[in-house]
Design a protein around this motif. Structure first.
Motif, short mmCIF file in Angstrom:
data_model
loop_
_atom_site.label_atom_id
_atom_site.label_comp_id
_atom_site.label_asym_id
_atom_site.label_seq_id
_atom_site.Cartn_x
_atom_site.Cartn_y
_atom_site.Cartn_z
N GLY A 106 0.82 -1.20 0.00
CA GLY A 106 0.00 0.00 0.00
C GLY A 106 0.86 1.25 0.00
O GLY A 106 2.09 1.19 -0.02
N LEU A 107 0.20 2.40 0.02
CA LEU A 107 0.92 3.66 0.02
C LEU A 107 1.28 4.06 1.45
O LEU A 107 0.55 3.78 2.40
N PHE A 148 3.47 9.14 -5.37
CA PHE A 148 2.22 9.80 -5.71
C PHE A 148 2.12 11.14 -5.00
O PHE A 148 2.31 11.23 -3.78
N PHE A 157 -5.38 12.21 -5.98
CA PHE A 157 -4.04 11.70 -6.25
C PHE A 157 -3.64 11.95 -7.70
O PHE A 157 -4.47 11.92 -8.61
N GLY A 158 -2.35 12.17 -7.91
CA GLY A 158 -1.80 12.16 -9.25
C GLY A 158 -1.67 10.74 -9.76
O GLY A 158 -1.96 9.78 -9.04
N TYR A 192 -10.09 2.14 -2.07
CA TYR A 192 -9.59 2.78 -3.27
C TYR A 192 -9.35 1.71 -4.34
O TYR A 192 -9.06 0.55 -4.04
N GLN A 195 -6.80 1.26 -7.74
CA GLN A 195 -5.65 1.81 -8.45
C GLN A 195 -5.52 1.08 -9.77
O GLN A 195 -5.26 -0.12 -9.80
N LEU A 254 -5.04 6.92 -7.63
CA LEU A 254 -6.03 6.19 -6.84
C LEU A 254 -7.39 6.85 -6.96
O LEU A 254 -7.51 8.07 -6.94
N PHE A 286 -6.11 -3.02 -8.73
CA PHE A 286 -5.47 -3.15 -7.42
C PHE A 286 -6.31 -2.38 -6.43
O PHE A 286 -6.50 -1.18 -6.57
N LEU A 332 -7.18 -1.07 -2.67
CA LEU A 332 -6.51 -0.70 -1.42
C LEU A 332 -7.52 -0.25 -0.38
O LEU A 332 -8.39 0.57 -0.66
#
Lengths: 115, 112
Positions: free
Chosen positions: A43-44, A90, A105-106, B36, B38, B44, B88, B90
């Motif tokens: 994940g981020l 991101f 988000f970009g 989310y 992706q 996202l 994907f 999240l």
């Protein structure tokens, strides 16, 4: 409405070289700005954020980003990269409510550090 | 410390089959929860968020639904998967406004 543009989808760079990942945003209101990092199949993670105060913000692993209101930019920089910095980065922007619902988000920049 | 668990890590499902992805958070109470998606080369996209048990808001019209049966459990579902549902997924949580998002490790869904 707000939007985020990450101009480079792929950035290859040699180890120990400097790097800049570009991020520009557009918004009709004041914003908070963020950089997140995503390692493969994970994940981020929040890397750094600008909420107010000094326009230069730093992370614990040597990255920094500078909020430039006139240029509506929040570029991410590191003076010397390591192999372990290879990841997708991101940029994100939110309104001043701070709600994640407003987080945009970009499309991400894949940073690949070459030996 | 707080942790977030998301499973399965990967899933391959045929078109028309049902879907259930689960996310649980530990070490915090009454978190805000998010799903989310992706897609490759894209950022996202927020699908659902929840501020409490049984409270679900959908951000985009789609083939998916979400539920929050318990305070720290968030489920993403579909009755019939489409090819376009591949991606994907999240799960994330935050403790409130101005708090950072904490993401799970994601589920890579391939619909065949």
């Amino acid at each position: 409405a707000q939007s985020v543009t990450q101009l480079d989808s792929q950035v290859p760079v040699f180890e120990e070289a400097p790097v800049e990942l570009r991020c520009n945003y557009s918004s009709s209101v004041s914003v908070y700005l963020f950089w997140y990092v995503q390692y493969p199949n994970q994940g981020l993670q929040l890397l750094l954020k600008y909420l107010s105060g000094s326009t230069l913000v730093e992370s614990i692993n040597g990255f920094e980003a500078e909020f430039n209101k006139s240029q509506t930019s929040f570029h991410l920089r590191k003076p010397s990269v390591h192999i372990s910095d290879t990841a997708e980065y991101f940029c994100a922007v939110s309104g001043l409510s701070g709600s994640a619902r407003q987080l945009t988000f970009g499309s991400g920049t894949q940073l690949t550090v070459l030996p | 410390s707080q942790t977030i668990h998301q499973w399965p890590a990967t899933l391959v499902q045929p078109v028309g089959s049902p879907l259930s992805l689960e996310c649980t958070v530990e070490g915090t109470s009454n978190p805000n929860l998010y799903w989310y998606r992706q897609a490759a080369g894209r950022g996202l996209q927020l699908l659902f968020y929840s501020v409490g048990i049984g409270q679900i808001s959908s951000e985009v019209p789609q083939n998916l639904s979400a539920s929050r049966p318990q305070d720290r459990q968030f489920i993403l579902s579909s009755k019939k998967l489409l090819l376009s549902d591949s991606g994907f997924y999240l799960c994330a949580w935050s403790s409130g406004n101005n708090s950072p998002l904490h993401f799970g490790n994601g589920t890579r869904l391939t619909v065949t």
